[in-house]
Motif scaffolding. Structure first.
Motif, PDB file in Angstrom:
ATOM      1  N   MET A   1      17.612  54.052  23.453  1.00  0.00           N
ATOM      2  CA  MET A   1      18.669  54.526  22.583  1.00  0.00           C
ATOM      3  C   MET A   1      18.115  55.352  21.428  1.00  0.00           C
ATOM      4  O   MET A   1      18.798  56.180  20.883  1.00  0.00           O
ATOM      5  N   ALA A   2      16.884  55.149  21.058  1.00  0.00           N
ATOM      6  CA  ALA A   2      16.283  55.878  19.944  1.00  0.00           C
ATOM      7  C   ALA A   2      16.241  57.391  20.169  1.00  0.00           C
ATOM      8  O   ALA A   2      16.499  58.141  19.243  1.00  0.00           O
ATOM      9  N   PRO A   3      15.921  57.882  21.404  1.00  0.00           N
ATOM     10  CA  PRO A   3      15.890  59.329  21.589  1.00  0.00           C
ATOM     11  C   PRO A   3      17.231  60.012  21.295  1.00  0.00           C
ATOM     12  O   PRO A   3      17.275  61.109  20.764  1.00  0.00           O
ATOM     13  N   VAL A   4      18.343  59.369  21.620  1.00  0.00           N
ATOM     14  CA  VAL A   4      19.656  59.942  21.342  1.00  0.00           C
ATOM     15  C   VAL A   4      19.875  60.041  19.835  1.00  0.00           C
ATOM     16  O   VAL A   4      20.354  61.046  19.326  1.00  0.00           O
ATOM     17  N   LYS A   5      19.479  59.005  19.118  1.00  0.00           N
ATOM     18  CA  LYS A   5      19.610  59.006  17.667  1.00  0.00           C
ATOM     19  C   LYS A   5      18.733  60.087  17.042  1.00  0.00           C
ATOM     20  O   LYS A   5      19.155  60.783  16.122  1.00  0.00           O
ATOM     21  N   ASP A   6      17.517  60.241  17.562  1.00  0.00           N
ATOM     22  CA  ASP A   6      16.616  61.283  17.067  1.00  0.00           C
ATOM     23  C   ASP A   6      17.186  62.673  17.318  1.00  0.00           C
ATOM     24  O   ASP A   6      17.087  63.546  16.470  1.00  0.00           O
ATOM     25  N   GLU A   7      17.794  62.871  18.490  1.00  0.00           N
ATOM     26  CA  GLU A   7      18.408  64.165  18.797  1.00  0.00           C
ATOM     27  C   GLU A   7      19.545  64.471  17.837  1.00  0.00           C
ATOM     28  O   GLU A   7      19.684  65.588  17.364  1.00  0.00           O
ATOM     29  N   GLY A   8      20.361  63.469  17.537  1.00  0.00           N
ATOM     30  CA  GLY A   8      21.464  63.650  16.597  1.00  0.00           C
ATOM     31  C   GLY A   8      20.964  64.005  15.216  1.00  0.00           C
ATOM     32  O   GLY A   8      21.531  64.877  14.539  1.00  0.00           O
ATOM     33  N   LEU A   9      19.900  63.353  14.789  1.00  0.00           N
ATOM     34  CA  LEU A   9      19.322  63.634  13.479  1.00  0.00           C
ATOM     35  C   LEU A   9      18.741  65.039  13.428  1.00  0.00           C
ATOM     36  O   LEU A   9      18.925  65.764  12.443  1.00  0.00           O
ATOM     37  N   LYS A  10      18.065  65.448  14.491  1.00  0.00           N
ATOM     38  CA  LYS A  10      17.494  66.797  14.543  1.00  0.00           C
ATOM     39  C   LYS A  10      18.598  67.848  14.497  1.00  0.00           C
ATOM     40  O   LYS A  10      18.469  68.861  13.816  1.00  0.00           O
ATOM     41  N   LYS A  11      19.679  67.604  15.220  1.00  0.00           N
ATOM     42  CA  LYS A  11      20.797  68.551  15.214  1.00  0.00           C
ATOM     43  C   LYS A  11      21.422  68.639  13.821  1.00  0.00           C
ATOM     44  O   LYS A  11      21.762  69.722  13.348  1.00  0.00           O
ATOM     45  N   LEU A  12      21.560  67.488  13.153  1.00  0.00           N
ATOM     46  CA  LEU A  12      22.111  67.468  11.803  1.00  0.00           C
ATOM     47  C   LEU A  12      21.209  68.230  10.829  1.00  0.00           C
ATOM     48  O   LEU A  12      21.693  68.998   9.997  1.00  0.00           O
ATOM     49  N   GLU A  13      19.896  68.047  10.933  1.00  0.00           N
ATOM     50  CA  GLU A  13      18.953  68.779  10.094  1.00  0.00           C
ATOM     51  C   GLU A  13      19.064  70.285  10.341  1.00  0.00           C
ATOM     52  O   GLU A  13      19.055  71.078   9.404  1.00  0.00           O
ATOM     53  N   TYR A  14      19.192  70.669  11.603  1.00  0.00           N
ATOM     54  CA  TYR A  14      19.306  72.075  11.962  1.00  0.00           C
ATOM     55  C   TYR A  14      20.581  72.684  11.379  1.00  0.00           C
ATOM     56  O   TYR A  14      20.548  73.767  10.786  1.00  0.00           O
ATOM     57  N   LEU A  15      21.700  71.991  11.538  1.00  0.00           N
ATOM     58  CA  LEU A  15      22.967  72.483  10.997  1.00  0.00           C
ATOM     59  C   LEU A  15      22.934  72.562   9.473  1.00  0.00           C
ATOM     60  O   LEU A  15      23.473  73.500   8.883  1.00  0.00           O
ATOM     61  N   SER A  16      22.286  71.602   8.852  1.00  0.00           N
ATOM     62  CA  SER A  16      22.132  71.614   7.401  1.00  0.00           C
ATOM     63  C   SER A  16      21.318  72.825   6.962  1.00  0.00           C
ATOM     64  O   SER A  16      21.634  73.490   5.972  1.00  0.00           O
ATOM     65  N   LEU A  17      20.286  73.122   7.711  1.00  0.00           N
ATOM     66  CA  LEU A  17      19.434  74.271   7.413  1.00  0.00           C
ATOM     67  C   LEU A  17      20.212  75.585   7.546  1.00  0.00           C
ATOM     68  O   LEU A  17      20.149  76.443   6.665  1.00  0.00           O
ATOM     69  N   VAL A  18      20.954  75.737   8.627  1.00  0.00           N
ATOM     70  CA  VAL A  18      21.744  76.953   8.829  1.00  0.00           C
ATOM     71  C   VAL A  18      22.749  77.112   7.690  1.00  0.00           C
ATOM     72  O   VAL A  18      22.918  78.200   7.136  1.00  0.00           O
ATOM     73  N   SER A  19      23.373  76.020   7.301  1.00  0.00           N
ATOM     74  CA  SER A  19      24.342  76.051   6.199  1.00  0.00           C
ATOM     75  C   SER A  19      23.684  76.469   4.890  1.00  0.00           C
ATOM     76  O   SER A  19      24.220  77.285   4.141  1.00  0.00           O
ATOM     77  N   LYS A  20      22.513  75.933   4.607  1.00  0.00           N
ATOM     78  CA  LYS A  20      21.796  76.259   3.376  1.00  0.00           C
ATOM     79  C   LYS A  20      21.403  77.731   3.335  1.00  0.00           C
ATOM     80  O   LYS A  20      21.558  78.407   2.311  1.00  0.00           O
ATOM     81  N   VAL A  21      20.903  78.251   4.448  1.00  0.00           N
ATOM     82  CA  VAL A  21      20.508  79.654   4.498  1.00  0.00           C
ATOM     83  C   VAL A  21      21.742  80.553   4.358  1.00  0.00           C
ATOM     84  O   VAL A  21      21.707  81.556   3.646  1.00  0.00           O
TER      85      VAL A  21
END
Length: 94
Positions: A1-21
Protein backbone atom coordinates in the motif's frame (compact mmCIF):
# COMPACT_ATOMS: atom_id res chain seq x y z
CA UNK A 1 0.00 0.00 0.00
CA UNK A 2 2.94 2.35 0.54
CA UNK A 3 3.76 2.73 -3.20
CA UNK A 4 0.25 4.08 -3.89
CA UNK A 5 0.63 6.60 -1.07
CA UNK A 6 4.06 7.63 -2.38
CA UNK A 7 2.62 8.12 -5.88
CA UNK A 8 -0.14 10.33 -4.49
CA UNK A 9 2.38 12.41 -2.57
CA UNK A 10 4.61 12.79 -5.63
CA UNK A 11 1.64 13.90 -7.73
CA UNK A 12 0.63 16.42 -5.06
CA UNK A 13 4.19 17.81 -4.94
CA UNK A 14 4.22 18.09 -8.73
CA UNK A 15 0.87 19.91 -8.84
CA UNK A 16 2.02 22.22 -6.06
CA UNK A 17 5.15 23.01 -8.05
CA UNK A 18 3.22 23.77 -11.25
CA UNK A 19 0.89 26.03 -9.26
CA UNK A 20 3.79 27.89 -7.66
CA UNK A 21 5.54 28.47 -10.99
CA UNK A 22 2.23 29.65 -12.55
CA UNK A 23 1.85 32.11 -9.67
CA UNK A 24 5.38 33.45 -10.20
CA UNK A 25 4.74 33.87 -13.92
CA UNK A 26 1.48 35.70 -13.20
CA UNK A 27 3.15 37.96 -10.64
CA UNK A 28 6.16 38.90 -12.74
CA UNK A 29 5.00 38.60 -16.34
CA UNK A 30 1.24 39.09 -16.10
CA UNK A 31 0.27 35.61 -17.27
CA UNK A 32 0.32 32.15 -15.74
CA UNK A 33 0.78 29.38 -18.26
CA UNK A 34 0.55 25.78 -17.07
CA UNK A 35 2.42 24.41 -20.11
CA UNK A 36 5.25 26.87 -19.58
CA UNK A 37 5.29 25.99 -15.88
CA UNK A 38 5.71 22.31 -16.66
CA UNK A 39 8.50 23.04 -19.13
CA UNK A 40 10.99 24.13 -16.47
CA UNK A 41 10.54 21.04 -14.35
CA UNK A 42 12.64 18.94 -16.72
CA UNK A 43 15.87 20.92 -16.60
CA UNK A 44 18.76 20.85 -14.15
CA UNK A 45 20.70 23.96 -15.15
CA UNK A 46 19.75 27.54 -15.90
CA UNK A 47 21.49 27.32 -19.27
CA UNK A 48 19.45 24.27 -20.33
CA UNK A 49 16.20 25.89 -19.19
CA UNK A 50 17.02 29.24 -20.80
CA UNK A 51 18.00 27.57 -24.09
CA UNK A 52 14.72 25.64 -24.19
CA UNK A 53 12.72 28.79 -23.47
CA UNK A 54 14.49 30.67 -26.27
CA UNK A 55 14.05 27.70 -28.61
CA UNK A 56 10.29 28.04 -28.04
CA UNK A 57 10.35 31.81 -28.61
CA UNK A 58 10.01 32.73 -24.94
CA UNK A 59 12.39 35.46 -23.86
CA UNK A 60 12.76 36.07 -20.14
CA UNK A 61 15.38 38.00 -18.20
CA UNK A 62 18.22 35.79 -16.96
CA UNK A 63 17.53 36.64 -13.31
CA UNK A 64 13.92 35.45 -13.68
CA UNK A 65 14.91 32.18 -15.37
CA UNK A 66 17.34 31.60 -12.49
CA UNK A 67 14.64 32.44 -9.93
CA UNK A 68 12.14 30.04 -11.52
CA UNK A 69 14.65 27.20 -11.61
CA UNK A 70 15.60 27.88 -7.98
CA UNK A 71 11.92 27.61 -6.98
CA UNK A 72 11.52 24.43 -9.02
CA UNK A 73 14.58 22.81 -7.44
CA UNK A 74 13.54 23.87 -3.94
CA UNK A 75 10.27 21.98 -4.27
CA UNK A 76 11.43 19.15 -6.55
CA UNK A 77 15.21 18.73 -6.40
CA UNK A 78 16.85 17.20 -9.48
CA UNK A 79 17.97 13.62 -9.15
CA UNK A 80 21.72 13.14 -8.71
CA UNK A 81 23.51 12.11 -11.90
CA UNK A 82 24.76 8.91 -10.29
CA UNK A 83 21.19 7.83 -9.59
CA UNK A 84 20.17 8.57 -13.19
CA UNK A 85 23.14 6.64 -14.60
CA UNK A 86 22.51 3.63 -12.36
CA UNK A 87 18.89 3.48 -13.56
CA UNK A 88 20.10 3.51 -17.18
CA UNK A 89 22.55 0.70 -16.42
CA UNK A 90 19.87 -1.39 -14.70
CA UNK A 91 17.55 -1.34 -17.73
CA UNK A 92 17.72 -4.70 -19.47
CA UNK A 93 17.44 -4.61 -23.22
CA UNK A 94 16.37 -7.65 -25.24
Amino acid sequence: MAPVKDEGLKKLEYLSLVSKVCLELETHLGFGDKVLSKLGINYETVDEFDAKLKENGIGMPDYFVCTLLTIIHAILPPKPKLEKESKKDSIVTP
